[in-house]
Enzyme design. Structure first.
Site, PDB file in Angstrom:
ATOM      1  N   SER A 135      20.639  56.007 100.982  1.00 56.61           N
ATOM      2  CA  SER A 135      21.320  57.188 101.522  1.00 56.61           C
ATOM      3  C   SER A 135      20.747  57.452 102.895  1.00 56.61           C
ATOM      4  O   SER A 135      19.635  56.988 103.201  1.00 56.61           O
ATOM      5  CB  SER A 135      21.060  58.396 100.623  1.00 56.61           C
ATOM      6  OG  SER A 135      21.448  59.602 101.256  1.00 56.61           O
ATOM      7  N   TYR A 175      15.867  64.016  95.755  1.00 52.73           N
ATOM      8  CA  TYR A 175      16.847  63.001  96.130  1.00 52.73           C
ATOM      9  C   TYR A 175      16.302  62.128  97.272  1.00 52.73           C
ATOM     10  O   TYR A 175      16.321  60.891  97.189  1.00 52.73           O
ATOM     11  CB  TYR A 175      18.162  63.680  96.542  1.00 52.73           C
ATOM     12  CG  TYR A 175      19.285  62.715  96.834  1.00 52.73           C
ATOM     13  CD1 TYR A 175      19.918  62.039  95.799  1.00 52.73           C
ATOM     14  CD2 TYR A 175      19.706  62.482  98.141  1.00 52.73           C
ATOM     15  CE1 TYR A 175      20.951  61.150  96.071  1.00 52.73           C
ATOM     16  CE2 TYR A 175      20.735  61.604  98.409  1.00 52.73           C
ATOM     17  CZ  TYR A 175      21.365  60.941  97.372  1.00 52.73           C
ATOM     18  OH  TYR A 175      22.379  60.057  97.636  1.00 52.73           O
TER      19      TYR A 175
HETATM   20  P1  NAI Z   1      29.531  59.377  91.718  1.00 58.81           P
HETATM   21  O1  NAI Z   1      28.824  60.453  90.975  1.00 58.81           O
HETATM   22  O2  NAI Z   1      30.941  59.584  92.132  1.00 58.81           O
HETATM   23  O3  NAI Z   1      29.417  58.017  90.910  1.00 58.81           O
HETATM   24  C1  NAI Z   1      28.178  57.576  90.393  1.00 58.81           C
HETATM   25  C2  NAI Z   1      28.445  56.807  89.122  1.00 58.81           C
HETATM   26  O4  NAI Z   1      27.179  56.344  88.630  1.00 58.81           O
HETATM   27  C3  NAI Z   1      29.075  57.651  87.995  1.00 58.81           C
HETATM   28  O5  NAI Z   1      30.213  56.986  87.477  1.00 58.81           O
HETATM   29  C4  NAI Z   1      27.964  57.772  86.960  1.00 58.81           C
HETATM   30  O6  NAI Z   1      28.450  57.807  85.623  1.00 58.81           O
HETATM   31  C5  NAI Z   1      27.166  56.506  87.230  1.00 58.81           C
HETATM   32  N1  NAI Z   1      25.790  56.636  86.767  1.00 58.81           N
HETATM   33  C6  NAI Z   1      24.927  57.655  86.974  1.00 58.81           C
HETATM   34  N2  NAI Z   1      23.776  57.424  86.344  1.00 58.81           N
HETATM   35  C7  NAI Z   1      23.888  56.214  85.740  1.00 58.81           C
HETATM   36  C8  NAI Z   1      23.033  55.439  84.923  1.00 58.81           C
HETATM   37  N3  NAI Z   1      21.812  55.883  84.580  1.00 58.81           N
HETATM   38  N4  NAI Z   1      23.465  54.253  84.482  1.00 58.81           N
HETATM   39  C9  NAI Z   1      24.706  53.807  84.795  1.00 58.81           C
HETATM   40  N5  NAI Z   1      25.586  54.506  85.531  1.00 58.81           N
HETATM   41  C10 NAI Z   1      25.174  55.708  85.995  1.00 58.81           C
HETATM   42  O7  NAI Z   1      28.586  59.047  92.999  1.00 58.81           O
HETATM   43  P2  NAI Z   1      28.900  58.445  94.462  1.00 58.81           P
HETATM   44  O8  NAI Z   1      29.031  59.585  95.406  1.00 58.81           O
HETATM   45  O9  NAI Z   1      29.959  57.434  94.397  1.00 58.81           O
HETATM   46  O10 NAI Z   1      27.480  57.799  94.801  1.00 58.81           O
HETATM   47  C11 NAI Z   1      27.198  56.431  94.536  1.00 58.81           C
HETATM   48  C12 NAI Z   1      25.857  56.091  95.162  1.00 58.81           C
HETATM   49  O11 NAI Z   1      25.877  56.348  96.565  1.00 58.81           O
HETATM   50  C13 NAI Z   1      24.683  56.897  94.597  1.00 58.81           C
HETATM   51  O12 NAI Z   1      23.554  56.060  94.499  1.00 58.81           O
HETATM   52  C14 NAI Z   1      24.472  57.969  95.649  1.00 58.81           C
HETATM   53  O13 NAI Z   1      23.154  58.461  95.668  1.00 58.81           O
HETATM   54  C15 NAI Z   1      24.808  57.188  96.914  1.00 58.81           C
HETATM   55  N6  NAI Z   1      25.188  58.044  98.036  1.00 58.81           N
HETATM   56  C16 NAI Z   1      26.262  58.902  97.923  1.00 58.81           C
HETATM   57  C17 NAI Z   1      26.596  59.713  98.986  1.00 58.81           C
HETATM   58  C18 NAI Z   1      27.742  60.666  98.926  1.00 58.81           C
HETATM   59  O14 NAI Z   1      27.849  61.498  99.843  1.00 58.81           O
HETATM   60  N7  NAI Z   1      28.627  60.592  97.964  1.00 58.81           N
HETATM   61  C19 NAI Z   1      25.822  59.686 100.237  1.00 58.81           C
HETATM   62  C20 NAI Z   1      24.734  58.749 100.234  1.00 58.81           C
HETATM   63  C21 NAI Z   1      24.445  57.959  99.167  1.00 58.81           C
END
Ligand code: NAI
Length: 255
Positions: A142, A155
Site C-alpha cells: 500500500s 495498517y
Molecule cells: P477487499 O476488501 O475489496 O477485498 C479483499 C478480499 O480479501 C476479500 O474478498 C476478503 O474476503 C479477502 N480476505 C481477507 N482476509 C482474508 C484471509 N485471511 N484469507 C483469504 N482471503 C481474505 O479489498 P481491496 O480494496 O480489493 O484490497 C486488496 C488489497 O489491496 C489489500 O491487501 C489491501 O490492503 C490493498 N490495498 C487496498 C487499497 C484500497 O484503497 N482499496 C489501497 C492500498 C492497498
C-alpha cells in the site's frame, strides 16, 4: 498487451475488489487462475464469471492466516496443474486508529492476515518455484507501506512489513530464478474503501476528502492496479525485482 499464455496463477483475496480485477485480467491474458478467498461464495462467483467468458479458473476457499491450509491448497493445485508460475498475495484487511486507539489484539489480527498471510503463501509456493528454476510473486502492499497515513498505525505497520518481506524474498531468491515485487496503491474504489466511506455521516464528502490526498483528485479503479500486476507478472518486466511499485495518483509526490 501483456501475455500470460500457459501460465498458472494463484490470486488470494480474489473474491472482491483489486484481487477480482487481477484474476479477471490474468485470465484474459491467458493464465489459468486460482481464485482464492476466505469467503467461498465470493471466490465461486468470480471464478464462475471467468468460466462464463470461456476463461480458465478454479475457486478455492482458503484463509491465508492458516499455514497448514495454505500448504494443502498449494499442494493440491500443484498436483492438478503440475506447476505454479505466479502468486499474487492480495488478501488484506484494514484498521483505523492511532497507537492510542489500537490494541495489541488489533495489531496481531492485522499482522496475521496482512503479513503472516503473505509469508504463509510465499513459503508454500517457493519450494516448487525454486525446483522449477522460475517463479514470480507479487504482493499487494500500500502507499501506507511507503509513507505514514494518519490514523492507520496497524495498517501501515503491516504494509511496511510487506514491503520488507518483498525485498528480502527478491534478494534471497533472485539467483534461483524467482522475482518478487510489491504494488503500493493509493486509495482504490473497492468494497474495502466503500465500506469505510459508508461509516461517515456524509459518504460523498468523505469520498472527496479521501480522494483529495491524491494529486489526480480521484481514487483509482481496481483495473488500474490490476494492469500493473499484469505488467509485473509478464515477461515484459523480466528485469524488475524487489521493487515497490507506487500507484498512488501522485499522493506521495509531495504537497
Ligand atoms: P477487499 O476488501 O475489496 O477485498 C479483499 C478480499 O480479501 C476479500 O474478498 C476478503 O474476503 C479477502 N480476505 C481477507 N482476509 C482474508 C484471509 N485471511 N484469507 C483469504 N482471503 C481474505 O479489498 P481491496 O480494496 O480489493 O484490497 C486488496 C488489497 O489491496 C489489500 O491487501 C489491501 O490492503 C490493498 N490495498 C487496498 C487499497 C484500497 O484503497 N482499496 C489501497 C492500498 C492497498
Amino acid at each position: 498487451m501483456f501475455e500470460l499464455k500457459g501460465k498458472t496463477a494463484l490470486v488470494t483475496g480474489a473474491g472482491s475488489g483489486i484481487g477480482a480485477a487481477i484474476a479477471q485480467l490474468f485470465a484474459r491474458a491467458g493464465a489459468f487462475v486460482a481464485v482464492i478467498d476466505k469467503q467461498a461464495e465470493h471466490a465461486h462467483t468470480v471464478a464462475s464469471s471467468l468460466k462464463d467468458e470461456n476463461l480458465s479458473a478454479s475457486d478455492h476457499c482458503l484463509d491465508v492466516t492458516h499455514p497448514e491450509s495454505c500448504q494443502a491448497m498449494v499442494e493440491a493445485f500443484q498436483n492438478t496443474h503440475g506447476k505454479i508460475d505466479l502468486l499474487v498475495n492480495n488478501a488484506g484487511i484494514g484498521h483505523v486508529g492511532t497507537l492510542m486507539e489500537t490494541t495489541g489484539e488489533d495489531l496481531d489480527r492485522m499482522y496475521a492476515t496482512n503479513v503472516r498471510g503473505v509469508f504463509n503463501m510465499a513459503k508454500a509456493v517457493l519450494p516448487d518455484m525454486i525446483g522449477a528454476g522460475k517463479g514470480n510473486i507479487i504482493n499487494l502492499a500500500s502507499i501506507g507501506g511507503v509513507v505514514a497515513v494518519r490514523d492507520r498505525l496497524a495498517y501501515c505497520t503491516t504494509k511496511f512489513a510487506v514491503v520488507g518481506l518483498t525485498k528480502c524474498i527478491a534478494l534471497d531468491h533472485a539467483s534461483e530464478g524467482i522475482r518478487c515485487n510489491c504494488i503500493c496503491p493509493g486509495r482504490v474504489e473497492t468494497p474495502f474503501v466503500k465500506a469505510r466511506l459508508a461509516e461517515y455521516p456524509d459518504p460523498e464528502a468523505a469520498y472527496r476528502e479521501m480522494a483529495s490526498t491524491q494529486a489526480l483528485g480521484r481514487m483509482a479503479q481496481p483495473e488500474e492496479i490490476a494492469s500493473a500486476a499484469l505488467y509485473l507478472a509478464s515477461d515484459a518486466s523480466a528485469f524488475i525485482t524487489g521493487t515497490d511499485f507506487v500507484i498512488d495518483g501522485g499522493w506521495s509526490a509531495g504537497k
